[in-house]
Write a protein that holds these residues in place. Structure first.
Motif, PDB file in Angstrom:
ATOM      1  N   SER A 125      13.094  48.306  65.374  1.00 21.31           N
ATOM      2  CA  SER A 125      12.105  49.343  65.726  1.00 21.31           C
ATOM      3  C   SER A 125      11.320  48.951  66.968  1.00 21.31           C
ATOM      4  CB  SER A 125      11.143  49.577  64.565  1.00 21.31           C
ATOM      5  OG  SER A 125      11.850  50.009  63.434  1.00 21.31           O
ATOM      6  N   VAL A 126      10.950  47.677  67.059  1.00 15.89           N
ATOM      7  CA  VAL A 126      10.250  47.183  68.247  1.00 15.89           C
ATOM      8  C   VAL A 126      11.151  47.357  69.472  1.00 15.89           C
ATOM      9  CG1 VAL A 126       9.332  45.105  69.377  1.00 15.89           C
ATOM     10  CG2 VAL A 126       8.804  45.561  66.966  1.00 15.89           C
ATOM     11  N   LEU A 127      12.418  47.020  69.314  1.00 17.72           N
ATOM     12  CA  LEU A 127      13.363  47.139  70.424  1.00 17.72           C
ATOM     13  C   LEU A 127      13.541  48.601  70.844  1.00 17.72           C
ATOM     14  CD1 LEU A 127      15.229  45.642  72.349  1.00 17.72           C
ATOM     15  CD2 LEU A 127      17.029  45.794  70.617  1.00 17.72           C
ATOM     16  N   LEU A 159      10.558  41.114  75.599  1.00 18.61           N
ATOM     17  CA  LEU A 159       9.204  40.869  75.086  1.00 18.61           C
ATOM     18  C   LEU A 159       8.392  40.023  76.067  1.00 18.61           C
ATOM     19  CD1 LEU A 159       9.855  40.186  71.294  1.00 18.61           C
ATOM     20  CD2 LEU A 159       8.645  42.146  72.291  1.00 18.61           C
ATOM     21  N   PRO A 160       7.074  40.235  76.122  1.00 16.71           N
ATOM     22  CA  PRO A 160       6.207  39.454  77.017  1.00 16.71           C
ATOM     23  C   PRO A 160       5.898  38.076  76.425  1.00 16.71           C
ATOM     24  CG  PRO A 160       4.888  41.029  75.802  1.00 16.71           C
ATOM     25  CD  PRO A 160       6.326  41.276  75.404  1.00 16.71           C
ATOM     26  N   LEU A 161       6.910  37.214  76.431  1.00 18.85           N
ATOM     27  CA  LEU A 161       6.786  35.877  75.850  1.00 18.85           C
ATOM     28  C   LEU A 161       6.664  34.831  76.947  1.00 18.85           C
ATOM     29  CD1 LEU A 161       9.676  36.192  73.231  1.00 18.85           C
ATOM     30  CD2 LEU A 161       7.216  36.474  72.803  1.00 18.85           C
ATOM     31  N   ASP A 165       9.346  29.768  75.636  1.00 14.17           N
ATOM     32  CA  ASP A 165       9.809  30.413  74.405  1.00 14.17           C
ATOM     33  C   ASP A 165      11.095  31.194  74.669  1.00 14.17           C
ATOM     34  OD1 ASP A 165       7.796  29.511  72.655  1.00 14.17           O
ATOM     35  OD2 ASP A 165       6.448  31.142  73.229  1.00 14.17           O
ATOM     36  N   LYS A 166      11.132  31.909  75.785  1.00 19.00           N
ATOM     37  CA  LYS A 166      12.339  32.670  76.125  1.00 19.00           C
ATOM     38  C   LYS A 166      13.544  31.730  76.263  1.00 19.00           C
ATOM     39  CE  LYS A 166      10.340  36.701  78.444  1.00 19.00           C
ATOM     40  NZ  LYS A 166      11.089  37.882  78.039  1.00 19.00           N
ATOM     41  N   GLN A 167      13.320  30.583  76.913  1.00 21.35           N
ATOM     42  CA  GLN A 167      14.428  29.650  77.100  1.00 21.35           C
ATOM     43  C   GLN A 167      14.899  29.090  75.764  1.00 21.35           C
ATOM     44  OE1 GLN A 167      16.062  29.132  79.924  1.00 21.35           O
ATOM     45  NE2 GLN A 167      17.493  27.669  79.028  1.00 21.35           N
ATOM     46  N   LEU A 182      11.777  35.066  66.663  1.00 16.48           N
ATOM     47  CA  LEU A 182      11.194  36.245  67.308  1.00 16.48           C
ATOM     48  C   LEU A 182      10.145  36.897  66.406  1.00 16.48           C
ATOM     49  CD1 LEU A 182      14.379  37.759  68.958  1.00 16.48           C
ATOM     50  CD2 LEU A 182      12.242  37.281  70.173  1.00 16.48           C
ATOM     51  N   GLN A 183      10.436  36.965  65.123  1.00 19.65           N
ATOM     52  CA  GLN A 183       9.480  37.573  64.194  1.00 19.65           C
ATOM     53  C   GLN A 183       8.182  36.759  64.177  1.00 19.65           C
ATOM     54  OE1 GLN A 183      10.970  39.887  61.153  1.00 19.65           O
ATOM     55  NE2 GLN A 183       9.541  39.151  59.580  1.00 19.65           N
ATOM     56  N   MET A 184       8.294  35.434  64.166  1.00 20.24           N
ATOM     57  CA  MET A 184       7.083  34.576  64.194  1.00 20.24           C
ATOM     58  C   MET A 184       6.314  34.784  65.493  1.00 20.24           C
ATOM     59  SD  MET A 184       8.075  30.943  62.370  1.00 20.24           S
ATOM     60  CE  MET A 184       9.153  30.452  63.668  1.00 20.24           C
ATOM     61  N   LEU A 185       7.031  34.852  66.612  1.00 17.33           N
ATOM     62  CA  LEU A 185       6.373  35.047  67.914  1.00 17.33           C
ATOM     63  C   LEU A 185       5.692  36.417  67.996  1.00 17.33           C
ATOM     64  CD1 LEU A 185       9.087  33.441  70.204  1.00 17.33           C
ATOM     65  CD2 LEU A 185       6.767  32.579  69.861  1.00 17.33           C
ATOM     66  N   LEU A 186       6.325  37.451  67.445  1.00 21.59           N
ATOM     67  CA  LEU A 186       5.726  38.776  67.432  1.00 21.59           C
ATOM     68  C   LEU A 186       4.456  38.802  66.575  1.00 21.59           C
ATOM     69  CD1 LEU A 186       8.635  41.368  67.268  1.00 21.59           C
ATOM     70  CD2 LEU A 186       6.766  41.326  68.887  1.00 21.59           C
TER      71      LEU A 186
END
Length: 192
Positions: A125-127, A159-161, A165-167, A182-186
């Protein structure tokens, strides 16, 4: 495989698309060679330095990309769109006299695809919401919202990470572990 390396402040994964503006002679020459030889290049995340800088360091895991479109932009620069093909490991790198980074790369194993588990039901849904943004929509990327690998790759890119984190997300080879992270970061973004 010996290919040019293009260090950026962003990541691209297989199936992802990125528009780039080329103005430096080293990258315009690279584009010419890539088109002539029907070859791509590797995009990797900058560790230190700037995108236009000559002295840079970059991460060893990146993505081999192919040029899917190019045009002369209104600002006089050359615009290209690339699409991620395969994740790679850069085993050796050097800089040519013109400043272009080159490297020997090895293709990484293709990640398994699979369904998005119910515990991660919010991530597609976020995507979907991100894909409604005009800039993202304009790239014309396709995504399988039911596939854990696809959802994780696109969220990692969009996502604005933090770039580290992205790497880390990019380097993961397990799509479900990536979704969990990703869920934890969100959740952390939501609390911040």
């Amino acid at each position: 495989m010996r290919v040019p390396i293009f260090p950026l402040n962003s990541v691209v994964l297989p199936g992802g698309r990125v528009p780039l503006q080329l103005f430096e002679p080293r990258y315009i020459d690279m584009l010419t060679r890539c088109l002539k030889d029907d070859q791509g290049f590797v995009i990797t995340l900058l560790r230190d330095g700037t995108e236009a800088g000559r002295v840079v360091s970059f991460y060893e895991i990146g993505t081999y990309v192919r040029i899917i479109d190019f045009e002369q932009l209104d600002n006089g620069l050359l615009g290209i769109t690339v699409e991620g093909d395969t994740k790679v490991s850069i085993t050796d790198s050097w800089q040519q006299a013109d400043g272009l980074n080159m490297g020997e790369v090895v293709l990484l194993p293709v990640e398994a695809s699979g369904d998005v588990p119910a515990v991660f039901h919010e991530l597609p849904s976020v995507l979907r919401a991100l894909f409604r943004h005009p800039v993202i929509h304009e790239l014309g990327m396709s995504v399988d919202y039911d596939d854990a690998r696809d959802v994780g790759w696109r969220l990692t890119e969009l996502l604005p990470l933090d770039k580290q984190d992205k790497q880390q997300l990019m380097e993961m080879q397990d799509p479900l572990a990536r979704l969990s992270r990703l869920q934890m970061l969100l959740e952390a973004l939501g609390e911040g």
